[in-house]
Design a protein around this motif. Structure first.
Motif, PDB file in Angstrom:
ATOM      1  N   SER A 133      52.365  56.725   9.899  1.00 42.93           N
ATOM      2  CA  SER A 133      52.666  58.002  10.555  1.00 42.93           C
ATOM      3  C   SER A 133      52.817  59.148   9.568  1.00 42.93           C
ATOM      4  CB  SER A 133      53.951  57.874  11.385  1.00 42.93           C
ATOM      5  OG  SER A 133      53.812  56.906  12.396  1.00 42.93           O
ATOM      6  N   LEU A 134      52.610  58.887   8.298  1.00 38.69           N
ATOM      7  CA  LEU A 134      52.753  59.944   7.296  1.00 38.69           C
ATOM      8  C   LEU A 134      51.684  61.009   7.508  1.00 38.69           C
ATOM      9  CD1 LEU A 134      54.405  60.625   4.668  1.00 38.69           C
ATOM     10  CD2 LEU A 134      52.427  59.770   3.409  1.00 38.69           C
ATOM     11  N   GLU A 135      52.134  62.246   7.678  1.00 41.48           N
ATOM     12  CA  GLU A 135      51.205  63.348   7.909  1.00 41.48           C
ATOM     13  C   GLU A 135      51.384  64.498   6.929  1.00 41.48           C
ATOM     14  OE1 GLU A 135      53.905  65.389  11.438  1.00 41.48           O
ATOM     15  OE2 GLU A 135      52.158  64.169  11.963  1.00 41.48           O
ATOM     16  N   SER A 136      52.423  64.418   6.087  1.00 42.34           N
ATOM     17  CA  SER A 136      52.671  65.467   5.099  1.00 42.34           C
ATOM     18  C   SER A 136      53.039  64.815   3.774  1.00 42.34           C
ATOM     19  CB  SER A 136      53.801  66.390   5.564  1.00 42.34           C
ATOM     20  OG  SER A 136      54.077  67.375   4.587  1.00 42.34           O
ATOM     21  N   LEU A 137      52.334  65.196   2.711  1.00 42.23           N
ATOM     22  CA  LEU A 137      52.551  64.609   1.390  1.00 42.23           C
ATOM     23  C   LEU A 137      52.794  65.719   0.379  1.00 42.23           C
ATOM     24  CD1 LEU A 137      52.563  61.934  -0.216  1.00 42.23           C
ATOM     25  CD2 LEU A 137      50.135  62.322  -0.686  1.00 42.23           C
ATOM     26  N   ASP A 138      53.848  65.562  -0.414  1.00 43.04           N
ATOM     27  CA  ASP A 138      54.215  66.537  -1.443  1.00 43.04           C
ATOM     28  C   ASP A 138      53.914  65.928  -2.810  1.00 43.04           C
ATOM     29  OD1 ASP A 138      55.336  68.292  -3.218  1.00 43.04           O
ATOM     30  OD2 ASP A 138      57.241  68.491  -2.166  1.00 43.04           O
ATOM     31  N   ILE A 139      52.857  66.416  -3.463  1.00 46.21           N
ATOM     32  CA  ILE A 139      52.506  65.954  -4.805  1.00 46.21           C
ATOM     33  C   ILE A 139      52.645  67.090  -5.817  1.00 46.21           C
ATOM     34  CG2 ILE A 139      50.986  64.102  -4.029  1.00 46.21           C
ATOM     35  CD1 ILE A 139      48.608  65.948  -4.462  1.00 46.21           C
ATOM     36  N   ALA A 140      53.512  68.065  -5.485  1.00 44.96           N
ATOM     37  CA  ALA A 140      53.684  69.223  -6.362  1.00 44.96           C
ATOM     38  C   ALA A 140      54.339  68.851  -7.681  1.00 44.96           C
ATOM     39  CB  ALA A 140      54.511  70.296  -5.651  1.00 44.96           C
ATOM     40  N   SER A 141      55.051  67.725  -7.736  1.00 45.70           N
ATOM     41  CA  SER A 141      55.679  67.306  -8.987  1.00 45.70           C
ATOM     42  C   SER A 141      54.681  66.693  -9.958  1.00 45.70           C
ATOM     43  CB  SER A 141      56.798  66.300  -8.697  1.00 45.70           C
ATOM     44  OG  SER A 141      57.827  66.893  -7.938  1.00 45.70           O
ATOM     45  N   ILE A 142      53.505  66.358  -9.482  1.00 38.40           N
ATOM     46  CA  ILE A 142      52.480  65.755 -10.344  1.00 38.40           C
ATOM     47  C   ILE A 142      51.687  66.875 -11.010  1.00 38.40           C
ATOM     48  CG2 ILE A 142      50.490  64.229 -10.422  1.00 38.40           C
ATOM     49  CD1 ILE A 142      51.531  62.844  -7.960  1.00 38.40           C
ATOM     50  N   LYS A 143      51.744  66.925 -12.326  1.00 34.99           N
ATOM     51  CA  LYS A 143      51.077  67.984 -13.081  1.00 34.99           C
ATOM     52  C   LYS A 143      49.740  67.500 -13.625  1.00 34.99           C
ATOM     53  CE  LYS A 143      54.777  70.352 -12.354  1.00 34.99           C
ATOM     54  NZ  LYS A 143      54.810  71.388 -11.312  1.00 34.99           N
ATOM     55  N   GLU A 167      42.686  61.477   4.172  1.00 32.83           N
ATOM     56  CA  GLU A 167      41.888  61.822   5.346  1.00 32.83           C
ATOM     57  C   GLU A 167      42.764  62.099   6.560  1.00 32.83           C
ATOM     58  OE1 GLU A 167      38.276  59.862   8.030  1.00 32.83           O
ATOM     59  OE2 GLU A 167      38.788  59.044   6.056  1.00 32.83           O
ATOM     60  N   ARG A 168      43.932  61.462   6.647  1.00 33.53           N
ATOM     61  CA  ARG A 168      44.786  61.651   7.820  1.00 33.53           C
ATOM     62  C   ARG A 168      45.881  62.695   7.616  1.00 33.53           C
ATOM     63  NH1 ARG A 168      47.215  56.313   6.306  1.00 33.53           N
ATOM     64  NH2 ARG A 168      49.388  56.679   5.689  1.00 33.53           N
ATOM     65  N   LEU A 169      46.010  63.247   6.415  1.00 32.11           N
ATOM     66  CA  LEU A 169      47.066  64.223   6.147  1.00 32.11           C
ATOM     67  C   LEU A 169      46.800  65.535   6.875  1.00 32.11           C
ATOM     68  CD1 LEU A 169      47.793  63.837   2.315  1.00 32.11           C
ATOM     69  CD2 LEU A 169      49.132  62.951   4.231  1.00 32.11           C
ATOM     70  N   GLU A 170      47.872  66.117   7.413  1.00 30.16           N
ATOM     71  CA  GLU A 170      47.800  67.433   8.039  1.00 30.16           C
ATOM     72  C   GLU A 170      48.476  68.508   7.197  1.00 30.16           C
ATOM     73  OE1 GLU A 170      49.340  67.266  11.964  1.00 30.16           O
ATOM     74  OE2 GLU A 170      47.829  65.836  12.690  1.00 30.16           O
ATOM     75  N   ALA A 171      49.321  68.107   6.255  1.00 30.30           N
ATOM     76  CA  ALA A 171      50.019  69.060   5.384  1.00 30.30           C
ATOM     77  C   ALA A 171      50.055  68.498   3.972  1.00 30.30           C
ATOM     78  CB  ALA A 171      51.436  69.324   5.890  1.00 30.30           C
ATOM     79  N   LEU A 172      49.849  69.373   3.003  1.00 24.70           N
ATOM     80  CA  LEU A 172      49.810  68.960   1.599  1.00 24.70           C
ATOM     81  C   LEU A 172      50.489  70.029   0.753  1.00 24.70           C
ATOM     82  CD1 LEU A 172      48.647  66.831  -0.421  1.00 24.70           C
ATOM     83  CD2 LEU A 172      46.660  68.342  -0.660  1.00 24.70           C
ATOM     84  N   GLU A 173      51.353  69.591  -0.169  1.00 28.90           N
ATOM     85  CA  GLU A 173      52.005  70.496  -1.112  1.00 28.90           C
ATOM     86  C   GLU A 173      51.568  70.122  -2.519  1.00 28.90           C
ATOM     87  OE1 GLU A 173      56.104  71.291  -0.875  1.00 28.90           O
ATOM     88  OE2 GLU A 173      56.164  71.457   1.318  1.00 28.90           O
ATOM     89  N   VAL A 174      51.107  71.113  -3.271  1.00 26.27           N
ATOM     90  CA  VAL A 174      50.591  70.871  -4.616  1.00 26.27           C
ATOM     91  C   VAL A 174      51.157  71.914  -5.566  1.00 26.27           C
ATOM     92  CG1 VAL A 174      48.451  69.835  -3.773  1.00 26.27           C
ATOM     93  CG2 VAL A 174      48.551  72.300  -4.211  1.00 26.27           C
ATOM     94  N   ALA A 175      51.118  71.585  -6.860  1.00 22.57           N
ATOM     95  CA  ALA A 175      51.433  72.585  -7.874  1.00 22.57           C
ATOM     96  C   ALA A 175      50.253  73.546  -7.989  1.00 22.57           C
ATOM     97  CB  ALA A 175      51.706  71.906  -9.213  1.00 22.57           C
ATOM     98  N   ASN A 176      50.529  74.754  -8.420  1.00 20.13           N
ATOM     99  CA  ASN A 176      49.475  75.759  -8.533  1.00 20.13           C
ATOM    100  C   ASN A 176      48.459  75.315  -9.584  1.00 20.13           C
ATOM    101  OD1 ASN A 176      47.881  78.010  -8.677  1.00 20.13           O
ATOM    102  ND2 ASN A 176      49.546  79.446  -9.036  1.00 20.13           N
ATOM    103  N   TRP A 177      47.295  74.891  -9.130  1.00 14.84           N
ATOM    104  CA  TRP A 177      46.273  74.366 -10.037  1.00 14.84           C
ATOM    105  C   TRP A 177      45.681  75.446 -10.930  1.00 14.84           C
ATOM    106  CZ3 TRP A 177      45.992  75.140  -4.870  1.00 14.84           C
ATOM    107  CH2 TRP A 177      45.059  76.051  -4.406  1.00 14.84           C
ATOM    108  N   SER A 178      45.902  76.714 -10.605  1.00 14.95           N
ATOM    109  CA  SER A 178      45.333  77.801 -11.403  1.00 14.95           C
ATOM    110  C   SER A 178      46.299  78.328 -12.460  1.00 14.95           C
ATOM    111  CB  SER A 178      44.924  78.953 -10.484  1.00 14.95           C
ATOM    112  OG  SER A 178      46.054  79.516  -9.852  1.00 14.95           O
ATOM    113  N   ASP A 179      47.488  77.762 -12.547  1.00 16.10           N
ATOM    114  CA  ASP A 179      48.504  78.244 -13.487  1.00 16.10           C
ATOM    115  C   ASP A 179      48.647  77.236 -14.623  1.00 16.10           C
ATOM    116  OD1 ASP A 179      50.595  79.357 -14.814  1.00 16.10           O
ATOM    117  OD2 ASP A 179      52.080  79.043 -13.244  1.00 16.10           O
TER     118      ASP A 179
END
Length: 729
Positions: A133-143, A167-179
């Motif tokens: 049932s996981l639909e939101s994943l936070d990988i912002a801590s991964i640099k 493929e099933r995720l509806e929400a994703l949090e990431v670190a700013n890849w451009s910084d």
């Protein structure tokens, strides 16, 4: 057991309950569907508290759903060292315990999860297989940059190993890849103290396929919400290549790689991209909602950049450091944008100016009515702002030493419409920190590096902003002693308000500097009649001159002198301002009882002569959660026994309030505003008021028992006035 580990030990289901019992919760016998709606407003820590202290809820399925909904959050794994991940209970041990706690009864409860920088591909495979049932994943801590040879997988390897997960995720949090800076600065956290010889080990997760935007975003076929985390970096100087990296790669990463299902964008640090979002956001397909980190913007700038905007500088050239080559995807050579113009456009007006923020919000709302802008947090209630965030108060000096006076735009129609938008859409009810103004010689107490406007202009602009807020039905709330986010210094006067101040006496050759006792000229007269709520608080280590490492329970004679000086200062404060607070509706105090008792002999009692005033008295048995530790350690009296560890100084917590909105009938001296603010208040005037009878909120103390007579419980301390008592929640 700390609440951070509660998920790993929670029981699941309604074990041993009948079908009829399952239809009612253990909390007030509410129906389960009603109780479920109540839990929608609670979080993980609240769920753990319910399981621990509420009888019957340890087996509640509703509480377990709340507990597992977001079991590991971003702040649980953010900036975690390798040593912490390996050897502390909040690291890998906690992750393993969480994995072991997942079973068929609760695996469907997990909807959102944050992952540590040290997670392996096997961990992601476990998530893919065990959390359907996981639909939101936070990988912002991964640099993107790895400084230790632990987990060296790349983004491409991760995308290929767990395609069904993304493929099933509806929400994703990431670190700013451009910084690049956000990924490079972690070296001091992730690498140092982890290896004995600190070898220069560096490897990029982009090495075989590109950034997270190029590899992970295309795999998210159902993505609806994208969140970008970026810490506030303060000063910036960008050249053309850095403009391309920070802006072009950010835009292209979203536009070219996100699926058409993306409708919401969350930006935690809004400052560097205000102009970008207010001009180019319409070209981003299907985007209908932008959430911006207004609350974090206000919090991070409470104690920094509070007088002037942060400078940004754009320079020509494409030079860069050698280590930045791992971020170079060669797209700069083919990019057709004018990076000098783009950079100047994006950073123009960027800074800590609250007015700039309001202008930008107004621009977006007018230009793109189809895009809804709102804060990440649903409410901005109780957000603390420095007064200098509200108005432009600094004059800029240029090489010609010409003073430039910034315009006062508070009264403009655009600003007022933006101010009206904040309380209507964001629940904005700010608290204005008055600590900077509490000085007899303001603004001489401010940093000398800042070039301020004259005091008269500062006061006038602050008054104009406060009048504007009140005209928009925004309550004016003033806080004295906003120290919840920083421990007060242990130096002399570190926890006090009424110290002596420096001034000059005499003229010509006889002019000399002296220390004069405070007259409590704290610049409140300009807005005193507009104040709705006033909060006064002291830190728990008051008077703050001995620090925490002392065994003596009571104050020393020198500390008593400081407290006596503080009481005299408050007497002058109330003598000057109590009669001016004609619209005050609530006074909240957390002060030492020595100071509170002295208030009963001050002009403050005249403010409370009106019978409409009432008082709430917080139960002393639970005050530990409202003191210094309460903000950092929720339920500290339960977890750490701090309820038994009382401070050396006894504190009093009171809330004075009235439930009407009428103006109080107070006798104000027939003086001008300047005379009210600057008049001398001699000691004789204070002594005359001390002889008056005690007020109903300060009743006389019960007589002490005679020698040898056993004291009764009601004889201990003061007699309780007829007031309402409440327990701290």
């Amino acid at each position: 057991m700390p609440p951070d580990d509660n998920v790993t030990r929670a029981a699941t289901g309604h074990i041993g309950l009948s079908d009829e019992e399952k239809q009612h919760s253990a909390l007030l016998a509410l129906p389960v569907d009603v109780f479920s709606m109540v839990t929608d407003y609670l979080n993980r820590d609240a769920a753990w508290a319910l399981k621990r202290v509420c009888r019957g809820l340890s087996r509640s399925q509703v509480v377990n759903k709340l507990l597992y909904r977001y079991p590991i959050k971003h702040h649980d794994v953010s900036q975690m060292r390798l040593s912490e991940w390996k050897y502390r209970s909040n690291g890998r041990e906690r992750w393993i315990n969480f994995q072991e706690s997942i079973n068929d009864d609760n695996r469907s409860f997990v909807h959102k999860l944050a992952v540590s920088h040290w997670a392996s591909i096997d961990d992601f495979k476990w998530i893919e297989a065990n959390l359907p049932s996981l639909e939101s994943l936070d990988i912002a801590s991964i640099k993107d940059i790895v400084f230790t040879p632990e987990e060296t997988w790349s983004w491409k390897m991760l995308a290929e190993a767990t395609p069904k997960l993304f493929e099933r995720l509806e929400a994703l949090e990431v670190a700013n890849w451009s910084d690049y800076t956000a990924h490079a600065r972690i070296e001091y956290i992730y690498a140092y103290n982890d290896y004995r010889f600190k070898q220069q080990f560096r490897i990029s997760r982009r090495r075989d396929g590109g950034s997270v935007a190029k590899t992970i975003f295309p795999a998210c076929k159902k993505l609806k919400s994208l969140a970008i985390r970026e810490p506030y970096n303060g000063f910036h100087a960008w050249n053309e290549w850095e403009v391309h990296q920070r802006i072009c790669c950010l835009i292209d990463g979203i536009v070219n790689n996100c699926p058409p299902t993306l409708t919401k964008l969350r930006v935690y640090d809004y400052a560097p991209y205000r102009s970008l979002f207010s001009t180019d956001v319409a070209t981003w397909k299907n985007l209908t909602e932008i959430e911006i980190g207004l609350y974090s913007w206000m919090e991070e700038r409470r104690d920094s950049d509070f007088i002037g905007p942060s400078p940004y500088r754009i320079t020509a050239g494409n030079h860069r450091r050698d280590e930045e080559a791992m971020f170079d995807d060669k797209s700069f050579d083919t990019c057709e944008r004018n990076h000098m113009e783009l950079g100047q456009h994006v950073v123009q007006g960027v800074g800590a100016s609250f007015e700039d923020l309001l202008y930008n919000l107004r621009t977006i709302s007018n230009k793109y009515p189809n895009i809804k802008v709102k804060p990440i947090h649903n409410s901005l209630d109780d957000s603390v702002l420095q007064l200098f965030h509200l108005v432009n108060t600094n004059g800029r000096r240029y090489p010609q030493q010409q003073q430039i006076t910034p315009p006062d735009s508070v009264s403009s129609q655009e600003i007022q419409e933006a101010l009206r938008w904040l309380p209507e859409k964001c629940g904005w009810k700010p608290i204005l920190a008055w600590g900077t103004m509490m000085c007899d010689v303001f603004p001489a107490n401010l940093p000398r590096s800042q070039t301020l406007l004259p005091k008269e202009d500062l006061i006038r602009r602050i008054r104009t902003m406060v009048q504007t807020l009140r005209s928009l039905d925004i309550p004016i709330r003033i806080c004295i002693g906003d120290r919840s986010n920083s421990c007060p210094s242990s130096g002399l006067d570190g926890s006090l308000y009424f110290g002596d101040y420096k001034c000059f006496e005499g003229e010509g050759e006889g002019k000399h500097e002296v220390l004069a006792p405070t007259q409590a000229r704290f610049n409140l007269t300009c807005i005193a009649q507009l104040v709705d709520e006033l909060t006064i608080q002291y830190p728990i280590d008051v008077p703050g001159v001995a620090g925490w490492g002392r065994s003596r329970k009571g104050p020393t004679e020198a500390e008593k002198e400081l407290l006596h000086r503080e009481c005299k200062g408050w007497a002058r404060f109330w003598a000057r301002y109590a009669s001016q607070l004609k619209n005050l509706k609530k006074l909240t105090v957390t002060v030492p009882d020595y100071i509170y008792n002295a208030w009963g002999k001050s002009k403050l009692t005249e403010l409370f002569e009106d019978e409409r005033w009432d008082m709430l008295q917080v139960d002393e048995k639970v005050t530990s959660d409202l003191t210094f530790f309460g903000g950092y350690l929720p339920f500290s009296s339960i977890k750490y026994g701090l309820g038994k560890k009382k401070p050396r100084t006894k504190f009093v917590q009171r809330v004075f309030f009235r439930q009407d909105r009428e103006v109080l009938n107070l006798a104000t001296p027939a003086l001008s505003e300047q005379e009210l603010e600057e008049k001398e208040i001699p000691d004789s005037a204070l002594a005359a008021h001390e002889k008056k009878l005690l007020h109903r909120f300060w009743p006389p103390k019960s007589p002490k028992p005679s020698t040898g007579e056993k004291r009764k419980p009601e004889d201990e301390g003061e007699s309780t006035p007829i007031v309402k008592k409440v327990k701290a929640e």
